[in-house]
Every structure is written in structure tokens, then in C-alpha cells.
Design an enzyme around this catalytic site. Structure first.
Site, PDB file in Angstrom:
ATOM      1  N   ASP A   6      22.330  -8.024  29.835  1.00 26.69           N
ATOM      2  CA  ASP A   6      21.997  -9.875  29.162  1.00 26.69           C
ATOM      3  C   ASP A   6      20.925 -10.479  28.349  1.00 26.69           C
ATOM      4  OD1 ASP A   6      21.052 -10.062  31.319  1.00 26.69           O
ATOM      5  OD2 ASP A   6      22.055 -11.932  32.328  1.00 26.69           O
ATOM      6  N   HIS A  26      12.572  -5.273  36.478  1.00 32.66           N
ATOM      7  CA  HIS A  26      13.944  -5.243  37.465  1.00 32.66           C
ATOM      8  C   HIS A  26      15.292  -4.406  36.278  1.00 32.66           C
ATOM      9  CE1 HIS A  26      12.942  -8.842  39.456  1.00 32.66           C
ATOM     10  NE2 HIS A  26      12.894  -9.588  38.155  1.00 32.66           N
TER      11      HIS A  26
END
Lengths: 324, 324
Positions: free
Chosen positions: B18, B249
Site C-alpha cells: 500500500d 516496518h
């Protein structure tokens, strides 16, 4: 001439418990603690049924020569659902490691644990301290019976929950909270300051065989019995820790309440209990997102979650228990 | 004479993302990694909407001279409910920190991300590696469309969840999982080995201003743009870490998949996603009760939860990104 300051008067303390091996240690610790005056004990189903828990408490009090402490039987069933029958493989069928304690011969109070707690809250209004080391059923029922209870309680210390630590009855659930999540939710939502002592710290405080031996050899009335009671419980911990030992769940909450151990990381944060029927049922969801900022208190939060303490409990605990 | 062993052939890898600031770093890292061959990218709504994520991916690929990599638009909405609109205060309104990248001029594939993933799984049957660093919607839809997908996928690495660490969108919820818990549950229940890279490790791997400066000054085509893209994201992390920096992340999941960073504590344990509407919705409940026994694998468990790694990611990441 020097003046010795008068000792602070012992604070009246009500203990709610499901006696239970580690409950027995907590009870003994409180009896041996001059900082507090144990003014009553209520039992609740958890490690054993509420009635057996009261019998165990009476027997232990008798061994300590404390037949003056009132003991009341509390709730058998959680506020939603029924009692699951306890954990005989952990605490023994009788809750005290299947050791047959000398019977006290004393009966519990006529009234319930809720009645005892409410009465004591009036007798010691504003000064009563409460330590709860079992499911929170009695406290929830007391709040339901008298929502003004928190006004008369000085503070509440609860052994329960898991914050950033695995649970012990499910991946995220700790036994005291998971045995009655609805009660825990009621208690944590009430208008009082709560110190929550979760598995994060209780699993970091262990009693070893040398400690148990020190109890067995204390030469006093109660301590050797506590050493015996610990035998089965020590065996239960072998798969977890790789050796005979015991986590000090309930006595750590008692010691934090009394001041024998001091929390060093214990932020006041929102704590929500999962009361769904999902996989997280019974979890204490503690909002610890302040982790990298040093866990600042969250404004408005009333529950202090203990994540670290200043010293290991075992030496202090054994020292006090050996006096009984 | 000595023989140099032939390098292992680059493994075909599909990235689902995303894009997103840290997705951009993961994409760059994969492009710079000779161990793998990026054979396709699917977008999904999360940090930004799926269509914008695909545009960002196309623009970044163009900057890296990799217009050969197919990019497909994936699911706009989670499998249950609607897309929440993303997090413009974190990733910018356009997902890449509000930096205007040079437009690639290339269009996404005609087919969806699910179609791309399924096609690649046949083209590279048994060899395809999958890395997912956004909500798991596309993977869940692919499993629904073709339950035999796991037979053709070598392994799956997912950035998502929080095990013994606070969440980042709720006390226990991490964004990728919480944005589509039903999809995550489907993916973790499917018949494949998953490496889950949760906040426990991604929050322990930070990119600092010196690292960002090294990207800005790389003198290459893509890396300086990544340095620019990081500017807003660095600011977002100030309340968390007390300084401008960034958690890594998505690139950590990419690096673990590629082997640039090696997990040192990563037990295979049951992982359940909370799909209730309770306070734990979106939590990854990892059964880590083996903590004190050194986290042994739980027989039958297919998900490896990464709790520690061998080395900090940042130096390795920066070194690779500076080649682009």
C-alpha cells in the site's frame, strides 16, 4: 534525648482471594506485615471453590494464631456463567497442594464476602485498603450493591491480567481476569485508583527450592506448612521454567500494596477488559503505546499497570513468612 | 584452479503493498537485492487508496529504471466494510509524503492484483515468494478465488501485527492487520508457511537523519527521492521517539524475506486474528506461552512470529538503496 517517631498506624486491609497456594503466601505475608492490619478476608471461586477457599483461609489463620480475623465466603459463580471447577493440577484438589492442614474448627462469617467488605468499608471509611488476588466477582457484586464503595476505599491492588506478556490460561488471558471478565470490567471502570499487578511482573518473581527449604525449616507455626503446600505447585512450574520453582503472583500484589516492593515502571493508562466471546476474552488491553516515550501517565486514567519493580520479592517474602 | 560456485538463481518475488513511505523503502530494497527478482507488484488500500498506491509504485519503478515490472491495482475495500481513507498525516495525501514524483507515464496492468498474483503463481509454480506489507485483502481474495494458491507459493512474509508489543492503531492493533482483520484471518489460516514480522521488531529498527542524508546525497536516480519522501514520515515519529526518525516496518519484512536480516527468535506458534467487534479487533493473538522455555515451536503451527533479529536493518538498507 532523641525522639523516635511513632510508627504510622497500621492501615486496615481487606483481602479478597481464592486460596490457593500463592494466595496462602499472600495471606501469610500480610499477617507478617506491621504496615497493615488484616481486618477481613473474603473468598471467591477461582483456584478452588469459594467455600473451600474460606476453609483454607481459616486453617491458615489458625496456624498463625489469628482466629480474630473474620473470613466470609464469597461468590461461587462468576457474574456471567458458572464456575469452571478450578485447577486441581496446579493448586491441588483442596487448593493448598493437597496438604491436609490442621482444621481450624472455626466457621466463616454468617454474611457474605460482599457484606463483610461493605461493612469494613464503613468501619474504616477512607482508610480501608483492598487487595484482590482472585477473580473480581466479589468486588463487582459489592460495587453493584453499593456504588459508593469506592468513596470509602483508600486504594485497590489487584493481581491480574497480562499487558505485554503472554497469558496463562490463553495466549492473552490471565486466570484471575479470565475467570470473570465481566467482573473485572466492572471493577476497572469504577471510580477508584487501581494498581494492577499483571503477569509481566509476577512471572519475573520466582520462589526457588532454597526459599521453600527456608520455610520448611523456619521452626515456626505457619511457615513450614506453607513450605509443604508449595510442593505440588513447584512441580507444576517445571514445564514453564525447566525447574521446580514458583511464580509469586499473589504475594507480589500484596507486597506492592504494603510497600515491601516498589513499582519502578507503572504508568496510569486506560485498561479495557475483553468481554467478547472472541479469542481475546478475558484479556486486559492496556494502552501502552507510550512505550518509547518512557510510559507517561495517560490523563484521566485510573489504573496503574505495574511493569517493573525495584527488587526481587522472594528474599523479603521469605524473611517475613519465617516470622510466622 | 579454483571454481567459484555459480550464484543461486534470483528467486521470483511478488510484492503486495500500500505504497506508502515505508513501502517505498521496501520496494527499493527489493529492487536492489540480487537474491530476488521482483516479478510483480500488487497494490491494496491502506496507507493510501489502492489506485494511488499503484501510481506511486509505477513512479518509483520508473525512477529505478524498472518499467519492466508489472504493477496491478488491487482491492480498494477490505473484505468486510469500507476503506477508511488512509493516514495522510503519516504518509501524506499522496502516500509518498506529499512529494511530487516524476510521473512514470506507465499504466497499471489491465487485470487486478489478484489476477497478477495468481498468474505469477503459475508461471513460477513452487518458486514464487510473496512479501505482503499492506492489508492482506488481495491475498485473501486470491485464496478465495483459488484455494490451491499456497501449493505454488514457496513462502510468504507479512509485515503485520503486534505480539508482545503495543499496537499502533489501538492498544493491541497494528495497522496492516487491523485494516482488514477478516483478510488476515483468512491468510493465516491457509495452508502455507508464513513469517510474520510484527511491531515487536519493526519498532526496534529505526532509520535516522544521518541515514536519510545518505539517501539524499547518494547521487543516484531513486535514492534521493526516497530521502525526500521520508521527510514527512520522520516528523510523524517525533512524538513517539522524541526525535525525527522512522520505524522500518515494511523494509524489515522485505529484508527478512531476502535474507539480509536473519530472525534469531522466531517461534512457529498459533496465531489467531481477532475478528470480533470488541476492543481487540484486529489483534494478532500469538501463543507465546513458551516464553520461559525459550519459545519452542508449537507442533502444527505454520506461522513464524519474528521477535528478534541478528542485526540492525538500517545500515544494510541504506547501503542497498544507495545503489539505485
Amino acid at each position: 534525648m532523641t525522639h523516635t517517631p511513632a510508627p504510622a498506624p497500621a492501615a486496615p486491609l481487606y483481602l479478597d482471594c481464592d486460596t490457593g497456594v500463592d494466595d496462602s503466601l499472600a495471606l501469610g505475608y500480610l499477617l507478617a506485615s506491621p504496615e497493615i492490619d488484616l481486618v477481613g478476608v473474603g473468598s471467591v471461586s477461582g483456584n478452588v471453590g469459594a467455600r473451600q477457599g474460606a476453609v483454607n483461609t481459616l486453617d491458615l489463620l489458625a496456624l498463625a494464631g489469628r482466629d480474630d480475623v473474620p473470613v466470609a465466603v464469597g461468590a461461587h459463580d462468576p457474574v456471567a456463567g458458572g464456575y469452571d471447577g478450578g485447577v486441581p493440577h496446579i493448586h491441588g484438589r483442596n487448593g493448598v497442594g493437597d496438604v491436609i492442614l490442621p482444621p481450624s474448627g472455626r466457621a466463616p462469617e454468617d454474611g457474605s464476602a460482599v457484606e463483610l467488605l461493605l461493612r469494613l468499608s464503613h468501619e474504616h471509611a477512607g482508610r480501608l485498603r483492598v487487595v484482590a488476588v482472585g477473580p473480581l466477582t466479589n468486588l463487582a457484586l459489592a460495587l453493584r450493591a453499593d456504588p459508593t464503595l469506592p468513596e470509602r476505599v483508600r486504594d485497590l491492588t489487584v493481581m491480574g491480567g497480562a499487558a505485554l506478556h503472554p497469558g496463562n490460561v490463553s495466549p492473552v488471558g490471565e486466570a484471575n481476569i479470565a475467570n470473570d471478565p465481566e467482573a473485572a470490567a466492572t471493577v476497572l471502570e469504577a471510580d477508584w485508583d487501581v494498581t494492577l499487578v499483571p503477569l509481566d511482573v509476577t512471572m519475573a518473581n520466582l520462589l526457588e527450592e532454597t526459599d521453600r527449604k527456608a520455610l520448611l525449616e523456619a521452626g515456626t507455626a505457619l511457615a513450614p506448612w506453607l513450605g509443604e503446600v508449595l510442593d505440588l505447585y513447584f512441580g507444576f512450574h517445571v514445564p514453564t521454567f525447566g525447574r521446580r520453582c514458583s511464580a509469586l503472583h499473589d504475594p507480589l500484589a500484596a507486597a506492592i500494596a504494603v510497600g515491601g516492593v516498589t513499582p519502578t515502571v507503572a504508568p496510569r493508562v486506560p485498561v479495557v477488559v475483553d468481554v467478547t466471546d472472541g479469542p481475546g476474552r478475558g484479556q486486559t488491553l492496556c494502552d501502552l503505546r507510550g512505550r518509547y516515550a518512557g510510559y507517561p501517565d495517560v490523563p484521566g486514567a485510573r489504573t496503574r499497570v505495574v511493569l517493573a519493580t525495584d527488587a526481587p520479592l522472594a528474599p523479603h517474602l521469605v524473611e517475613r513468612l519465617r516470622t510466622l
